[in-house]
Design an enzyme around this catalytic site. Structure first.
Site, short mmCIF file in Angstrom:
data_model
loop_
_atom_site.label_atom_id
_atom_site.label_comp_id
_atom_site.label_asym_id
_atom_site.label_seq_id
_atom_site.Cartn_x
_atom_site.Cartn_y
_atom_site.Cartn_z
N LYS A 88 5.57 -5.56 -5.45
CA LYS A 88 6.26 -4.58 -6.29
C LYS A 88 7.76 -4.57 -5.99
CE LYS A 88 5.23 -0.97 -2.89
NZ LYS A 88 4.31 0.11 -2.51
N ARG A 107 -0.96 11.84 -3.87
CA ARG A 107 0.00 11.14 -4.71
C ARG A 107 -0.77 10.57 -5.89
NH1 ARG A 107 3.80 6.76 -1.71
NH2 ARG A 107 2.24 5.41 -2.64
N HIS A 120 -4.99 4.86 -0.75
CA HIS A 120 -3.79 4.53 0.02
C HIS A 120 -3.62 5.60 1.11
CE1 HIS A 120 -0.02 2.47 0.65
NE2 HIS A 120 0.75 3.45 0.23
N ARG A 146 -3.98 -4.90 1.62
CA ARG A 146 -2.83 -4.90 0.71
C ARG A 146 -1.52 -4.82 1.48
NH1 ARG A 146 -5.54 -0.34 -1.12
NH2 ARG A 146 -3.68 0.84 -0.57
N TYR A 159 40.23 2.63 3.89
CA TYR A 159 40.55 3.94 3.31
C TYR A 159 40.51 5.06 4.34
CZ TYR A 159 39.72 1.93 -1.35
OH TYR A 159 39.77 1.19 -2.50
N CYS A 192 33.71 -0.04 1.86
CA CYS A 192 34.26 0.15 0.52
C CYS A 192 33.25 -0.33 -0.52
CB CYS A 192 35.56 -0.61 0.38
SG CYS A 192 36.76 -0.21 1.69
N ASP A 250 33.47 -2.90 -2.39
CA ASP A 250 33.38 -4.36 -2.50
C ASP A 250 33.53 -5.08 -1.17
OD1 ASP A 250 33.65 -3.91 -5.35
OD2 ASP A 250 35.77 -3.55 -4.92
C1 LIG Z 1 3.52 -0.38 -1.44
C2 LIG Z 1 2.06 -0.28 -1.32
C3 LIG Z 1 1.34 -1.07 -0.40
C4 LIG Z 1 2.02 -1.91 0.66
O1 LIG Z 1 2.46 -1.06 1.68
P1 LIG Z 1 3.24 -1.61 2.97
O2 LIG Z 1 3.43 -0.42 3.83
O3 LIG Z 1 4.54 -2.17 2.46
O4 LIG Z 1 2.40 -2.67 3.56
C5 LIG Z 1 -0.04 -1.02 -0.43
N1 LIG Z 1 -0.68 -0.23 -1.31
C6 LIG Z 1 -0.04 0.56 -2.20
C7 LIG Z 1 -0.80 1.42 -3.12
C8 LIG Z 1 1.35 0.56 -2.23
O5 LIG Z 1 1.99 1.36 -3.10
#
Ligand SMILES: *Cc1c(COP(=O)(O)O)cnc(C)c1O
Length: 373
Positions: free
Chosen positions: A39, A134, A164, A219, A263, A312, A314
């Site tokens: 992602k 979430r 998750h 994942r 600056y 800055c 740039d």
């Molecule tokens: C981003 C994400 C992951 C990966 O998580 P990491 O902490 O980067 O390994 C796995 N599952 C879901 C649903 C995520 O949004």
């Protein structure tokens, strides 16, 4: 030969492959497959290039947040299974279903919308909220969601029940075991309806610390990019950071003692010194909050040296003392060197996490380049 880029996010694909081999090897020991999460354009590393490297190194799935991200991978010719998981209720799911994208579903509204936008067979991963509050279906709504899936009949294949974690970075936190138990309850309810889904739960941290959470599929995201989910410093981590953020010195000059730099003159030279101008600033993902009191350092001409004065839009100014530096030399803003600076160093200075540092490198001036070795 063309000159080196002035400002570049250089991605070491050999490091990506090393990290994926490590993670997918650990998963395989538990009998689990590996979905590499790409992602946000591969956490700022380039989703397509990272996906190809990951699939070559042992991953068999890819995970993304949006339908657009999923379709970008298909457009690049990637045929591996892809899961997309964060959708609005009024999206057109037709093109994604046609492209064979697996869709996460956390509500009856989303399922209804999917079925309203396609007549084709749909592969779904039902997401249960196991305590993160979430993107997942609350347990109280789970039976009704299963009713809706049953009603959809043969058009829908329930590939997985998944969730998750809220505390993956604290593997012993009691909420982790609670989440597993809630996932299993939801999975059993799905099986009681005759579905035969797999289960997946573990992100990078859980993949590296809790083999009992590997289930059927892991994942990992951040660890794929070599940033340690447990914040172990580079020399101790088994992972290899894949991104080197670097720029080439635009101007070198000698200045006398007592000169204000950048600056607002927050820095004044204490003695005669050599300053190097590095063309990277907050428009490119160098946070201006790195300003205060020498919090930012770069690796230049063989040493780690302080940035002096304000960041800055740039550019930044590096104090090189009496050392020899040249225009065109490469300054590493963060990378994989054991002495730093690393993305983790920035995160520590800024009070944030390296995820934000890596994904914060952006803008039209940063060229992304790749090496195999
Ligand atoms: C981003 C994400 C992951 C990966 O998580 P990491 O902490 O980067 O390994 C796995 N599952 C879901 C649903 C995520 O949004």
């Amino acid at each position: 030969m063309a000159p080196l880029p002035r400002l570049e996010a250089h991605i070491d694909l050999a490091a990506v492959r090393h990290n994926v081999a490590l993670l997918s090897g650990a998963a395989a020991e538990s009998g689990a497959a590996t979905m590499v999460v790409v992602k946000a354009d591969g956490y700022g590393h380039g989703a397509v290039a990272v996906s190809r490297a990951a699939l070559a190194a042992g991953a068999t799935w890819l995970g993304v947040c949006t339908l657009e991200e999923a379709l970008e991978l298909r457009a690049a010719g990637i045929t591996a299974p892809i899961l997309s998981w964060l959708h609005l209720v009024d999206e057109d799911f037709g093109p994604a279903v046609e492209a064979g994208i697996d869709l996460s579903v956390a509500s009856e509204r989303h399922l209804a919308r999917i079925l309203a936008t396609t007549d084709r067979p749909v592969r779904i991963h039902l997401k249960i909220d196991t305590g993160l509050s979430r993107n997942g279906c609350p347990p109280a709504e789970w039976p009704a969601l299963l009713d809706a899936v049953e009603k959809a009949g043969d058009q829908v294949e329930v590939v997985a029940v998944w969730s998750h974690l809220a505390y993956a970075d604290q593997p012993d936190h009691p909420s982790v075991d609670r989440a597993l138990a809630r996932l299993n309850e939801a999975w059993e309810l799905a099986r009681a309806r005759g579905f035969t889904p797999i289960r997946h739960l573990a992100n990078s941290a859980a993949t590296m610390t809790r083999p009992d959470l590997h289930l059927d599929l892991v994942r990992p995201g951040i660890a794929v990019y070599g940033l340690d989910p447990l914040d172990r410093p580079v020399p101790e981590s088994l992972l290899r950071p894949a991104m080197e953020f670097r720029a080439r010195v635009a101007l070198v000059k000698r200045v006398p003692a007592g000169e204000g730099v950048s600056y607002g003159h927050e820095h004044t030279t204490e003695r005669e010194t050599t300053l190097a101008l590095v063309p990277a600033g907050y428009a490119d993902g160098v946070p201006r909050l790195l300003n205060a009191g020498g919090r930012m350092r770069v690796r230049l001409a063989g040493r780690v040296r302080p940035v002096v004065g304000r960041v800055c839009m740039d550019q930044v100014v590096v104090d090189c003392g009496d050392d020899e530096v040249h225009e065109g030399d490469t300054a590493v803003l963060f990378g994989a060197h054991a002495e730093g600076p690393t993305a983790q160093d920035w995160a520590t200075e800024l009070g944030t996490i390296h995820y934000e540092v890596a994904t914060g490198v952006h803008g039209t001036r940063v060229r992304r380049t790749y090496s195999e070795e």
